[in-house]
Design a protein around this motif. Structure first.
Motif, PDB file in Angstrom:
ATOM      1  N   PHE A 143     -73.490 -34.956  16.913  1.00 25.10           N
ATOM      2  CA  PHE A 143     -72.773 -35.915  16.808  1.00 25.10           C
ATOM      3  C   PHE A 143     -72.185 -36.324  15.321  1.00 25.10           C
ATOM      4  O   PHE A 143     -72.232 -35.344  14.483  1.00 25.10           O
ATOM      5  N   LEU A 144     -71.298 -37.298  15.492  1.00 23.88           N
ATOM      6  CA  LEU A 144     -70.425 -37.618  14.272  1.00 23.88           C
ATOM      7  C   LEU A 144     -70.332 -39.082  13.948  1.00 23.88           C
ATOM      8  O   LEU A 144     -70.411 -39.940  14.980  1.00 23.88           O
ATOM      9  N   CYS A 145     -70.499 -39.473  12.671  1.00 21.62           N
ATOM     10  CA  CYS A 145     -70.422 -40.773  12.325  1.00 21.62           C
ATOM     11  C   CYS A 145     -68.923 -41.356  11.758  1.00 21.62           C
ATOM     12  O   CYS A 145     -68.633 -40.497  10.872  1.00 21.62           O
ATOM     13  N   TYR A 146     -68.696 -42.436  12.063  1.00 20.56           N
ATOM     14  CA  TYR A 146     -67.459 -42.836  11.488  1.00 20.56           C
ATOM     15  C   TYR A 146     -67.398 -44.188  11.023  1.00 20.56           C
ATOM     16  O   TYR A 146     -68.036 -44.895  11.756  1.00 20.56           O
ATOM     17  N   SER A 147     -66.780 -44.473  10.013  1.00 20.44           N
ATOM     18  CA  SER A 147     -66.912 -45.837   9.630  1.00 20.44           C
ATOM     19  C   SER A 147     -65.348 -46.613   9.632  1.00 20.44           C
ATOM     20  O   SER A 147     -64.463 -45.885   9.048  1.00 20.44           O
ATOM     21  N   ARG A 148     -65.304 -47.997   9.552  1.00 23.58           N
ATOM     22  CA  ARG A 148     -64.244 -48.591   9.386  1.00 23.58           C
ATOM     23  C   ARG A 148     -64.253 -49.444   8.235  1.00 23.58           C
ATOM     24  O   ARG A 148     -65.177 -50.463   8.545  1.00 23.58           O
ATOM     25  N   THR A 149     -63.605 -49.405   7.267  1.00 19.08           N
ATOM     26  CA  THR A 149     -63.655 -50.420   6.395  1.00 19.08           C
ATOM     27  C   THR A 149     -62.293 -51.486   6.412  1.00 19.08           C
ATOM     28  O   THR A 149     -61.126 -50.872   6.317  1.00 19.08           O
ATOM     29  N   LEU A 150     -62.711 -52.523   6.334  1.00 20.87           N
ATOM     30  CA  LEU A 150     -61.508 -53.725   6.630  1.00 20.87           C
ATOM     31  C   LEU A 150     -61.698 -54.540   5.695  1.00 20.87           C
ATOM     32  O   LEU A 150     -62.344 -55.478   5.612  1.00 20.87           O
ATOM     33  N   TYR A 151     -60.568 -54.838   4.978  1.00 16.86           N
ATOM     34  CA  TYR A 151     -60.370 -55.863   3.995  1.00 16.86           C
ATOM     35  C   TYR A 151     -59.169 -56.800   4.253  1.00 16.86           C
ATOM     36  O   TYR A 151     -58.215 -56.437   4.722  1.00 16.86           O
ATOM     37  N   ILE A 152     -59.484 -58.196   4.571  1.00 18.02           N
ATOM     38  CA  ILE A 152     -58.459 -58.818   4.954  1.00 18.02           C
ATOM     39  C   ILE A 152     -58.227 -60.266   3.801  1.00 18.02           C
ATOM     40  O   ILE A 152     -59.608 -60.967   3.696  1.00 18.02           O
ATOM     41  N   TYR A 153     -57.286 -60.818   3.557  1.00 17.18           N
ATOM     42  CA  TYR A 153     -57.136 -61.908   2.747  1.00 17.18           C
ATOM     43  C   TYR A 153     -55.926 -62.890   3.217  1.00 17.18           C
ATOM     44  O   TYR A 153     -54.777 -62.281   3.518  1.00 17.18           O
ATOM     45  N   GLN A 154     -56.266 -64.410   3.630  1.00 20.59           N
ATOM     46  CA  GLN A 154     -55.388 -64.818   4.359  1.00 20.59           C
ATOM     47  C   GLN A 154     -55.335 -66.169   3.370  1.00 20.59           C
ATOM     48  O   GLN A 154     -55.005 -67.180   3.967  1.00 20.59           O
ATOM     49  N   GLY A 155     -55.500 -66.280   2.175  1.00 19.46           N
ATOM     50  CA  GLY A 155     -55.473 -67.185   1.426  1.00 19.46           C
ATOM     51  C   GLY A 155     -56.732 -67.540   1.159  1.00 19.46           C
ATOM     52  O   GLY A 155     -57.802 -67.244   1.551  1.00 19.46           O
ATOM     53  N   GLY A 156     -56.940 -68.562   0.040  1.00 19.02           N
ATOM     54  CA  GLY A 156     -58.179 -69.286  -0.148  1.00 19.02           C
ATOM     55  C   GLY A 156     -58.657 -68.472  -1.504  1.00 19.02           C
ATOM     56  O   GLY A 156     -58.099 -67.916  -2.163  1.00 19.02           O
ATOM     57  N   ALA A 157     -60.019 -68.824  -1.702  1.00 16.08           N
ATOM     58  CA  ALA A 157     -60.561 -68.190  -3.028  1.00 16.08           C
ATOM     59  C   ALA A 157     -60.741 -66.741  -2.965  1.00 16.08           C
ATOM     60  O   ALA A 157     -60.713 -66.356  -4.064  1.00 16.08           O
ATOM     61  N   HIS A 158     -60.905 -66.199  -1.854  1.00 20.51           N
ATOM     62  CA  HIS A 158     -61.203 -64.804  -1.893  1.00 20.51           C
ATOM     63  C   HIS A 158     -60.915 -64.155  -0.486  1.00 20.51           C
ATOM     64  O   HIS A 158     -60.854 -64.654   0.444  1.00 20.51           O
ATOM     65  N   GLY A 159     -60.719 -62.727  -0.621  1.00 27.04           N
ATOM     66  CA  GLY A 159     -60.612 -62.077   0.703  1.00 27.04           C
ATOM     67  C   GLY A 159     -61.973 -61.760   1.156  1.00 27.04           C
ATOM     68  O   GLY A 159     -63.054 -61.947   0.476  1.00 27.04           O
ATOM     69  N   LEU A 160     -62.033 -60.989   2.290  1.00 28.47           N
ATOM     70  CA  LEU A 160     -63.343 -60.502   2.862  1.00 28.47           C
ATOM     71  C   LEU A 160     -63.073 -59.260   3.441  1.00 28.47           C
ATOM     72  O   LEU A 160     -62.023 -58.776   4.042  1.00 28.47           O
ATOM     73  N   GLN A 161     -64.291 -58.465   3.331  1.00 32.22           N
ATOM     74  CA  GLN A 161     -64.075 -56.918   3.606  1.00 32.22           C
ATOM     75  C   GLN A 161     -65.442 -56.827   4.524  1.00 32.22           C
ATOM     76  O   GLN A 161     -66.731 -57.257   4.377  1.00 32.22           O
ATOM     77  N   THR A 162     -65.468 -55.967   5.349  1.00 31.64           N
ATOM     78  CA  THR A 162     -66.444 -55.645   6.310  1.00 31.64           C
ATOM     79  C   THR A 162     -66.460 -53.893   6.563  1.00 31.64           C
ATOM     80  O   THR A 162     -65.475 -53.394   6.356  1.00 31.64           O
ATOM     81  N   VAL A 163     -67.706 -53.463   6.915  1.00 31.45           N
ATOM     82  CA  VAL A 163     -67.647 -51.988   7.001  1.00 31.45           C
ATOM     83  C   VAL A 163     -68.509 -51.956   8.628  1.00 31.45           C
ATOM     84  O   VAL A 163     -69.473 -52.613   8.788  1.00 31.45           O
ATOM     85  N   GLN A 164     -67.734 -51.421   9.389  1.00 33.60           N
ATOM     86  CA  GLN A 164     -68.323 -51.125  10.629  1.00 33.60           C
ATOM     87  C   GLN A 164     -68.512 -49.569  10.846  1.00 33.60           C
ATOM     88  O   GLN A 164     -67.731 -48.740  10.751  1.00 33.60           O
ATOM     89  N   HIS A 165     -69.656 -49.312  11.688  1.00 33.59           N
ATOM     90  CA  HIS A 165     -70.111 -48.047  11.739  1.00 33.59           C
ATOM     91  C   HIS A 165     -70.134 -47.593  13.235  1.00 33.59           C
ATOM     92  O   HIS A 165     -70.526 -48.348  14.002  1.00 33.59           O
ATOM     93  N   PHE A 166     -69.676 -46.405  13.466  1.00 29.34           N
ATOM     94  CA  PHE A 166     -69.551 -45.848  14.976  1.00 29.34           C
ATOM     95  C   PHE A 166     -70.158 -44.351  15.003  1.00 29.34           C
ATOM     96  O   PHE A 166     -70.134 -43.750  14.004  1.00 29.34           O
ATOM     97  N   THR A 167     -70.714 -44.179  16.042  1.00 21.60           N
ATOM     98  CA  THR A 167     -71.441 -42.854  16.218  1.00 21.60           C
ATOM     99  C   THR A 167     -70.883 -42.211  17.583  1.00 21.60           C
ATOM    100  O   THR A 167     -70.835 -42.873  18.675  1.00 21.60           O
ATOM    101  N   TYR A 168     -70.627 -40.991  17.627  1.00 23.14           N
ATOM    102  CA  TYR A 168     -69.971 -40.343  18.978  1.00 23.14           C
ATOM    103  C   TYR A 168     -70.530 -38.962  19.198  1.00 23.14           C
ATOM    104  O   TYR A 168     -71.228 -38.410  18.299  1.00 23.14           O
ATOM    105  N   ARG A 169     -70.974 -38.844  20.253  1.00 22.49           N
ATOM    106  CA  ARG A 169     -71.615 -37.443  20.824  1.00 22.49           C
ATOM    107  C   ARG A 169     -70.575 -36.263  20.627  1.00 22.49           C
ATOM    108  O   ARG A 169     -69.514 -36.505  20.943  1.00 22.49           O
TER     109      ARG A 169
END
Length: 278
Positions: A143-169
């Motif tokens: 198996f293999l693990c993969y991550s997506r880190t996504l930062y988005i700013y659309q105005g305002g006080a601060h941007g937001l960032q998320t991490v999402q993990h995926f696993t594949y056989r």
């Protein structure tokens, strides 16, 4: 876009964003390919990079910087398409590497529109800033693990960032979801283990005890956002998932010896941990 969720503290997010921007802008503009060393020995990955900053439109300041690692061999096409689907969206599977991230940027840019309202004409400027990073975080033979880190700013006080993990056989690239890795009958016990390890983490390493009241314990449940390491399985909770934004992201490690009884015995993840114990 419905598949986006957001993470990390504003300071950490902006720090990462600035470093990432500087690194990319120091190279060539546009999309390029280069090797990456964060990969399983049996697979070969290339890293695609793309940057676009558009200030020509007075009503919108748009910028997107992306870097994603993708398997390059023809035999791994299914794995490649599943990674693209999870990281960018299903509509981008089948695209050539040369146009992949450019098409992604074009699609997002087309969604950024200013309402046709006379009162706001010439006075409103939208801002959209996105930084996307996709990479292999762990690989075993099965198996293999993969991550997506996504930062988005659309105005305002601060941007937001998320991490999402995926696993594949491996080798077929089939996604491994929570119900594939864990025994569905053990969900209640998995929740109890998460709560127990969260308490240990909060009380001993992260926060003063008096701040624990700000955590939403009802949300400390299996959320499908996890990745595997040599030592166990790590669950990711992004800001707002279980605590206020100011607390940042929280990772809860489930040690291998505690989590093994909760795994699906047919899962390659169980086989991996069982093999390490022998």
């Amino acid at each position: 876009m419905t598949y986006r969720s957001f993470i990390a503290t504003a300071f950490a997010a902006l720090s990462v964003a600035v470093l990432f921007l500087a690194a990319l802008l120091s190279g060539c503009a546009g999309e390029s390919r280069q090797g990456t060393t964060n990969q399983p020995a049996a697979l070969s990955f290339d890293t695609l990079t793309y940057s676009r900053i558009d200030t020509a439109d007075a009503s919108l300041r748009f910028s997107l910087i992306a870097e994603i690692a993708l398997p390059e061999d023809y035999e791994t096409e299914a794995l490649r398409n599943n990674i693209i689907s999870d990281v960018l969206g299903r509509q981008f599977t089948g695209k050539t590497d040369r146009r992949l991230l450019e098409n992604y940027a074009d699609t997002i840019r087309a969604e950024m529109t200013i309402p046709e309202i006379e009162d706001f004409a010439g006075t409103v400027q939208m801002r959209y800033e996105e930084k996307l990073h996709g990479s292999v975080t762990f690989a075993a033979d099965s198996f293999l693990c993969y991550s997506r880190t996504l930062y988005i700013y659309q105005g305002g006080a601060h941007g937001l960032q998320t991490v999402q993990h995926f696993t594949y056989r491996l080798p077929d690239g089939t996604p491994l979801h929570e119900d594939d890795v864990f025994d569905p009958a053990a969900k209640d016990r998995l929740t109890e283990l998460l709560v127990s390890e969260a308490d240990r983490l909060r009380n001993d390493t992260i926060l003063p005890r008096e701040k624990n009241e700000y955590f939403n314990d009802r949300n400390i449940v299996p959320n499908g956002n996890f990745h595997i390491t040599d030592s166990g399985i790590v669950y990711q909770y992004n800001p707002y998932d279980i605590a206020p934004y100011s607390f940042g992201a929280v990772e809860i490690m489930l040690p291998a010896d505690k989590v093994m009884p909760l795994l699906n015995r047919q899962s390659p993840v169980f086989g991996f941990f069982f093999g390490k114990r022998r």
